[in-house]
Design a protein around this motif. Structure first.
Motif, short mmCIF file in Angstrom:
data_model
loop_
_atom_site.label_atom_id
_atom_site.label_comp_id
_atom_site.label_asym_id
_atom_site.label_seq_id
_atom_site.Cartn_x
_atom_site.Cartn_y
_atom_site.Cartn_z
N ARG A 58 0.81 -1.22 0.00
CA ARG A 58 0.00 0.00 0.00
C ARG A 58 0.85 1.27 0.00
N ARG A 59 2.06 1.11 -0.42
CA ARG A 59 3.01 2.21 -0.55
C ARG A 59 3.79 1.96 -1.85
N SER A 60 4.50 2.94 -2.32
CA SER A 60 5.32 2.71 -3.50
C SER A 60 6.24 1.53 -3.27
N ASN A 65 2.53 -0.84 -6.26
CA ASN A 65 2.54 -0.76 -4.80
C ASN A 65 2.77 -2.13 -4.15
N VAL A 91 7.35 4.68 5.90
CA VAL A 91 7.00 5.12 4.55
C VAL A 91 5.50 5.42 4.48
N SER A 92 5.16 6.58 3.95
CA SER A 92 3.76 7.00 3.89
C SER A 92 2.98 6.16 2.88
N PRO A 93 1.74 5.79 3.20
CA PRO A 93 0.91 5.05 2.27
C PRO A 93 0.57 5.89 1.04
N VAL A 94 0.29 5.20 -0.06
CA VAL A 94 -0.16 5.87 -1.27
C VAL A 94 -1.63 6.25 -1.09
#
Length: 365
Positions: free
Chosen positions: A309-311, A335, A361-364
């Motif tokens: 759910r992140r890059s 992702n 790491v921030s979610p997309v």
């Protein structure tokens, strides 16, 4: 110097980053590679012994026909020796099939996303790749049938599929083969065959008797742990193998590889133990992913594809800095990451690092 027009824009295959490079780049003492689906338990002791014994013959060319290995494998698979061809990994068999059967303008059908080597080799020969999107990470067999035209020559089914790890069942495969015109070759890539424990998975070798257009690919690189020696094989009707052999280079597999593969076949206890440990690793990782609230595709090889759910590339870089190499960069799944199932220690280290990265790491959105 002018190259073939069709290769100018071809992407160069990017293997998993090597451990030595990561250590040097990031100044790390400990790096775990879980990017290339290698066997964390190495190879059979019998294979190592065979390699050592073969060192005395390094000045001699290998047997160009791999006769002894062919005979041993034919007995193991219960097929005739002329039905087998060996290559420098199953990758080479893919290239040889395409070289032998595709000409510019021909069409070849494959999943999107699947093993990239099918498309790359087809485009080198000037053929047209028809890519049919996966459905929930799995081959859309009906969609592939619908894509058949009078230009279709080869259909590729990667089973388990790389990178998603999903499988086509025997029932699904037989229904598919029943619907494919007999003049179209179906290549069943079973590089991870020995890892599968699902009862629905095809027993594909006997199917060749019913479907003469079926070609099966397997390898010694994965569960047998001989990736460094580069030896894989194809199994098909004798007439098909004869045609592929006409475009094979002489001495395409080495003495060490042939000796190690022949010995490895004798140690099916090693294969069974690796399969058991891999299954335990899958269950552990999936349980931890459930705890972390991350989804994944059903895993049937020795790898798991995870929706972070992140890059995927950002997660890859963050894991890299913690000494864990995984595989990102899937066009249809930006992702997601693919991670090899390692040893218990490696799996623990991966989950620990992933939990930290998910927090960093921030979610997309």
């Amino acid at each position: 110097m002018k190259p073939k027009a069709q290769i100018v824009d071809l992407p160069v295959y990017q293997p998993g980053k090597p451990i030595e490079e990561v250590k040097k780049e990031l100044g790390l003492d400990r790096v775990i590679k879980l990017a290339s689906n290698e066997n964390p338990y190495g190879c059979s002791p019998l294979a190592r012994e065979a390699i050592t014994a073969e060192l005395e013959t390094l000045s001699l060319y290998p047997d160009g026909s791999a006769a002894e290995l062919t005979a041993a494998l034919a007995e193991h698979l219960n097929v005739a020796s002329p039905q087998i061809i060996f290559g420098c990994g199953s990758d080479e068999i893919i290239a040889l099939i395409i070289r032998a059967f595709l000409v510019p303008g021909d069409e070849t059908i494959m999943a999107d996303q699947t093993f990239s080597v099918y498309k790359t080799n087809a485009e080198i020969e000037g053929a047209v790749s028809i890519e049919v999107p996966l459905v929930d990470g799995k081959h859309d067999l009906q969609g592939m049938l619908d894509a058949i035209t009078d230009k279709t020559k080869i259909i590729w089914v990667c089973n388990p599929n790389n990178p998603t790890g999903t499988i086509v069942s025997e029932t699904e495969l037989v229904q598919f083969l029943d619907s494919v015109p007999e003049h179209i070759m179906v290549v069943l890539d079973e590089a991870y065959f020995e890892y599968v424990t699902d009862a629905s998975y095809p027993n594909s070798i006997p199917l060749m008797g019913r479907y003469p257009n079926l070609v099966i690919l397997r390898t010694f690189s994965k569960i047998y742990g001989l990736a460094a020696l580069r030896i894989g094989y194809g199994v098909a009707q004798e007439e098909v193998i004869s045609l592929i052999n006409r475009v094979r280079e002489p001495f395409n597999t080495g003495r060490l590889a042939q000796a190690a593969a022949k010995a490895a076949l004798k140690d099916q206890a090693f294969v069974a133990e690796c399969r058991k440990r891999n299954e335990e690793g899958i269950k552990y990782i999936q349980g931890e992913l459930d705890r972390l609230g991350l989804s994944y595709f059903p895993a049937h090889g020795n790898f798991i594809m995870i929706d972070v759910r992140r890059s995927g590339k950002d997660v890859f870089q963050s894991l890299l800095r913690k000494g864990i190499i995984v595989r990102p960069g899937f066009e249809r799944y930006p992702n997601w990451i693919r991670v090899t199932v390692g040893s218990k220690e490696q799996n623990d280290a991966f989950i620990g690092a992933l939990e930290q990265v998910i927090a960093e790491v921030s979610p997309v959105v």
